[in-house]
Design a protein around this motif. Structure first.
Motif, PDB file in Angstrom:
ATOM      1  N   TYR B 383      -2.091  -2.515  -4.331  1.00  0.00           N
ATOM      2  CA  TYR B 383      -0.965  -2.192  -3.443  1.00  0.00           C
ATOM      3  C   TYR B 383       0.233  -3.124  -3.677  1.00  0.00           C
ATOM      4  O   TYR B 383       1.264  -2.967  -3.029  1.00  0.00           O
ATOM      5  N   SER B 385       2.635  -3.275  -5.533  1.00  0.00           N
ATOM      6  CA  SER B 385       3.589  -2.614  -6.412  1.00  0.00           C
ATOM      7  C   SER B 385       4.345  -1.563  -5.621  1.00  0.00           C
ATOM      8  O   SER B 385       3.770  -0.890  -4.776  1.00  0.00           O
ATOM      9  N   SER B 386       5.643  -1.436  -5.919  1.00  0.00           N
ATOM     10  CA  SER B 386       6.420  -0.368  -5.284  1.00  0.00           C
ATOM     11  C   SER B 386       6.356   0.903  -6.125  1.00  0.00           C
ATOM     12  O   SER B 386       7.038   1.877  -5.825  1.00  0.00           O
ATOM     13  N   LEU B 387       5.552   0.878  -7.197  1.00  0.00           N
ATOM     14  CA  LEU B 387       5.401   2.027  -8.109  1.00  0.00           C
ATOM     15  C   LEU B 387       6.743   2.429  -8.725  1.00  0.00           C
ATOM     16  O   LEU B 387       7.021   3.614  -8.906  1.00  0.00           O
ATOM     17  N   VAL B 406      -2.223   3.987  -8.642  1.00  0.00           N
ATOM     18  CA  VAL B 406      -2.465   5.067  -7.677  1.00  0.00           C
ATOM     19  C   VAL B 406      -3.951   5.444  -7.692  1.00  0.00           C
ATOM     20  O   VAL B 406      -4.571   5.652  -6.646  1.00  0.00           O
ATOM     21  N   GLU B 407      -4.539   5.494  -8.880  1.00  0.00           N
ATOM     22  CA  GLU B 407      -5.966   5.823  -8.995  1.00  0.00           C
ATOM     23  C   GLU B 407      -6.842   4.742  -8.369  1.00  0.00           C
ATOM     24  O   GLU B 407      -7.818   5.041  -7.691  1.00  0.00           O
ATOM     25  N   ARG B 409      -5.978   2.733  -5.971  1.00  0.00           N
ATOM     26  CA  ARG B 409      -5.819   2.844  -4.516  1.00  0.00           C
ATOM     27  C   ARG B 409      -6.744   3.937  -3.989  1.00  0.00           C
ATOM     28  O   ARG B 409      -7.389   3.774  -2.949  1.00  0.00           O
ATOM     29  N   HIS B 410      -6.810   5.029  -4.727  1.00  0.00           N
ATOM     30  CA  HIS B 410      -7.688   6.123  -4.318  1.00  0.00           C
ATOM     31  C   HIS B 410      -9.148   5.662  -4.324  1.00  0.00           C
ATOM     32  O   HIS B 410      -9.887   5.895  -3.364  1.00  0.00           O
ATOM     33  N   THR B 413      -9.720   3.471  -1.223  1.00  0.00           N
ATOM     34  CA  THR B 413      -9.832   4.157   0.077  1.00  0.00           C
ATOM     35  C   THR B 413     -11.103   4.994   0.144  1.00  0.00           C
ATOM     36  O   THR B 413     -11.700   5.132   1.205  1.00  0.00           O
TER      37      THR B 413
END
Lengths: 255, 525
Positions: B383, B385-387, B406-407, B409-410, B413
């Motif tokens: 997290y 990072s502002s991507l 993003v992956e 993070r997925h 969660t």
């Protein structure tokens, strides 16, 4: 051309003026703007925060709502939502969807554009008949710049605006620090990035900072307001839709 | 009789509690220190800004830069796809040329192997040339604990070591220090240094050189890292700027190289690609000053004894995962750090790992895991990072870092179960999938106008939104949503007027507002 307008959840709810400007501009250019009423959100906030299961119905809803073959192009006044539709919906469909969803997602992604892309690449126009006699600086938002590769299309549109005094933004390609939930999860780092961005904007002496994303402008505008810089934020669509007879009301200028 | 192979199990991550792949605080808390340190922010801003500009100059002058990136990406992907085969080939070639290969599952094994090899020489000190792998395993701390003194010889590593600090950058470990701080560190820590030492970079370098020269000429054992290991020939490569590395690699009697297993490349010719990509991406130079290649041992020339320690430490686990496999393509050039707006403001220590910045945020959780404990600091890295995507554009081997984040993070969660955040996300999705509910929720958001008061601005929000309102004002929600405007008389009238403008302009041929639009070719911009 029959163009499907996606308002985006943020545009629909908090920044309707940018979406109105998009609809008026395209209509004035002779196009038929349709608004599929069941649209809500592209799901980008979920996906970027790490949730891909939850937005499946949103991805499906988007593909269904805009899948209508009579809609020749889908436009949205947001680079990051267009980026999500083009690059992230496929990921979600592959993981939690089925072949039909994947096919629907691909079909819609292929005709989805951010506003400046639609104007320049699809409609072949850079001079839209706008009149905006103000000093303006442009912030290229990260997803427009790097996910969509819009390049200088927004600047070409802005340069063709009558009366505009366009000034370059130093360090324009640095992120403003918004990043969706990044601004909450890493509020301090986000603020440090915002401070550098608002200082660069204030130094240009511009009356208006514009961009193609209401979300980034909400962040930047909130920072500019807090430091009382006097610079307003205004979505690119609103500048392009302003004319001599119907100028945008600068006194109410927010993204 | 058949061999019992055991139950299939995922490969082990780097064990908890050893080495330097995990900090002690979550990223947002650890970042607080760097963000509050004005000197560090200025040092980092200046240094990364300079390197960024240099990199753009030297990559821009190569007409085939994009093709080189493609080639680099393809070679690394090929190497990762057949890593076991290439590593066995490397072992065979090194052994045939008189070297000895050791395999280390994790940091502890690697440290013990090195300590044993040093002890066998009878020496109680080693000189070291910058090695990320031994930084990762915490080799220096281990050697000290068994009575062996390690001396870092790379100037920046030396500064960090003398200051009892940790590196803050992959390539420029002392990037967070300025010359005044370095002068003070030298005055305090280098025995016999000239007390009149000033802060002129050449004088600082000379002071370090005098100190190190004696070590180079007396040390019997050196420990190095490796930028590349060529499977085809058993050749190791180190790329550096100062020449201190070359002294380490040639003067001592025994050379021990510790290399992460992902550093193997198939062919000697592949160096052609990486020796163009690496220096341009890392220091913004066309070529680095010193590139050293060595193959086994050569009687009468260089070290008499050569050992190669191949380090896993979570790499096989990363390799078993599509995301981790992509991250292992990294050649540690640090271009992603130098363009990252988050790294630039927080510095490398906030990441708690030998590998900071965007690639560190992907690689560290892959090597060390991020799910062992709920409050594992590595859980916060994806997290950080502002991507914004600047890292992907800069990466010489085209690692799509934002997508990997993003992956991750997925994955995170998916493994953390039900949290307040997940409930909120679920609720938001549930509302958004039902247009009627959504419209009702939009109406409710109009309540924001009440909090905003007369000036239409919200300047204070409750947690978790207070992080937002601490530094940003928020305009009150408007009275009317877009969809209600579009359906209203007013909206219909506005769009009818816009359509009429178009009709008038097309009938008139050249309306002053030109609503038909001029085409690109007519636009002289």
């Amino acid at each position: 051309m029959r163009i499907g307008l996606f308002a985006t959840c943020l545009g629909d709810t908090l920044f309707p003026d940018a979406v109105k400007a998009t609809a008026i501009l395209l209509t004035r250019l002779g196009h038929d703007v349709v608004f599929p009423p069941d649209q809500t959100c592209c799901g980008q906030m979920h996906i970027n925060t790490g949730y891909q299961r939850e937005p499946v119905p949103l991805v499906r809803g988007f593909a269904d709502g805009f899948g209508d073959a009579s809609i020749e192009a889908v436009v949205m006044p947001s680079g990051s939502c267009a980026g999500s539709v083009r690059h992230q919906h496929r990921m979600v469909a592959d993981r939690y969807g089925d072949a039909a969803l994947r096919a629907g997602v691909d079909a819609v992604a292929a005709k989805t554009y951010e506003l400046s892309e639609l104007l320049v690449d699809v409609l072949g126009v850079t001079r839209v008949g706008a009149y905006f006699p103000h000093r303006v600086t442009y912030h290229p938002t990260c997803h427009s710049l790097r996910m969509l590769r819009v390049g200088d299309k927004p600047l070409r549109l802005l340069r063709a605006v009558e009366g505009i005094d366009l000034v370059e933004l130093p360090g324009a390609d640095s992120c403003c620090g918004f990043g969706g939930t990044f601004a909450l999860k890493n509020a301090e780092t986000s603020t440090a990035m915002l401070h550098d961005k608002t200082a660069s904007i204030a130094a240009t002496g511009a009356e208006v900072c514009t961009a193609g994303d209401s979300s980034c402008l909400m962040h930047i505008g909130g920072g500019l307001s807090r430091i009382r810089s006097g610079t307003r934020t205004l979505h690119l669509a609103r500048i392009l839709a302003a004319t001599r007879t119907t100028p945008d009301v600068l006194t109410e200028a927010t993204a | 009789m058949s061999t019992f192979l055991g139950m299939p199990a995922p490969p082990p991550r780097s064990p908890y509690g050893t080495g330097n792949l995990r900090g002690d605080r979550a990223f947002p808390r650890a970042a607080h220190d760097g963000l509050g340190n004005g000197q560090l922010r200025r040092n980092l801003g200046r240094a990364t800004g300079t390197i960024r500009a240099k990199r753009l100059d030297v990559t821009g002058e190569l007409p085939d830069w994009e093709a080189l990136r493609e080639a680099g990406s393809a070679i690394k992907t090929d190497a990762m796809n057949r890593l076991p085969e290439l590593l066995e080939q490397l072992e065979r070639e090194v052994t045939e040329r008189g070297g000895t290969v050791h395999w280390a599952r994790d940091a502890d094994e690697a440290n013990e192997i090195v300590a044993r090899l040093v002890r066998a020489t009878g020496s109680d000190e080693v000189i070291k040339v910058k090695s990320m792998a031994t930084q990762e395993t915490g080799l220096n701390e281990h050697l000290e604990s068994v009575g062996i003194t390690p001396y870092e010889t790379d100037l920046a590593e030396l500064i960090v070591q003398l200051a009892h600090d940790r590196p803050s950058h992959i390539l420029v470990p002392a990037i967070h220090r300025n010359r005044d701080e370095i002068r003070q560190i030298f005055l305090d820590r280098i025995p016999g240094v000239d007390p009149g030492l000033d802060n002129v970079p050449a004088h600082l370098a000379a002071a370090a050189r005098r100190y190190l020269r004696e070590k180079f000429l007396t040390a019997k054992v050196a420990v190095s890292g490796a930028n590349f290991g060529v499977a085809e020939t058993g050749t190791l490569a180190v790329v550096e700027s100062e020449g201190n590395g070359r002294m380490c690699l040639t003067l001592p009697e025994t050379l021990i190289t510790v290399m992460g297993i992902e550093k193997v490349i198939p062919r000697y010719q592949d160096l052609e690609v990486f020796l163009q990509l690496l220096p341009r991406s890392s220091t913004g130079e066309r070529m680095n000053p010193y590139t050293s290649l060595w193959t086994g041992v050569t009687p009468g020339d260089g070290p008499r004894d050569f050992h190669l320690v191949l380090l896993d430490n979570g790499r096989t686990a990363a390799l078993a995962d599509a995301i981790g496999r992509a991250a292992l393509n990294c050649i540690r050039c640090s271009a992603c750090l130098n363009v990252c707006p988050v790294y630039e403001r927080t510095g490398g220590h906030a990441y708690g790992s030998t590998y900071p910045g965007p690639i560190g945020a992907v690689l560290t959780p892959q090597l060390a895991g991020m799910h062992a404990a709920k409050d594992d600091p590595n859980n916060s890295l994806p997290y950080a990072s502002s991507l914004c995507g600047a890292c992907f554009d800069a990466c010489p081997v085209k690692i799509d870092i934002p997508s990997l984040l993003v992956e991750l993070r997925h994955q995170h969660t998916e493994r953390t179960g039900v949290t307040p955040e997940r409930l909120a996300m679920r609720a938001a999705a549930a509302v958004m999938r039902r247009p009627a509910l959504y419209t009702a929720a939009q109406k409710a958001s109009g309540l924001g106008r009440v909090i905003a008061g007369r000036d239409g601005t919200i300047s204070r929000l409750p947690p978790p939104l207070s992080g937002w309102s601490d530094s940003r004002d928020t305009a009150a929600p408007p009275r009317e949503t877009f969809r209600s405007w579009f359906a209203s008389e007013e909206g219909t009238a506005a769009l009818r007027a816009a359509a009429a403008e178009h009709d008038a302009a097309t009938r008139g041929g050249h309306g002053t507002t030109a609503p038909g639009g001029d085409h690109d070719e007519e636009d002289a911009t």
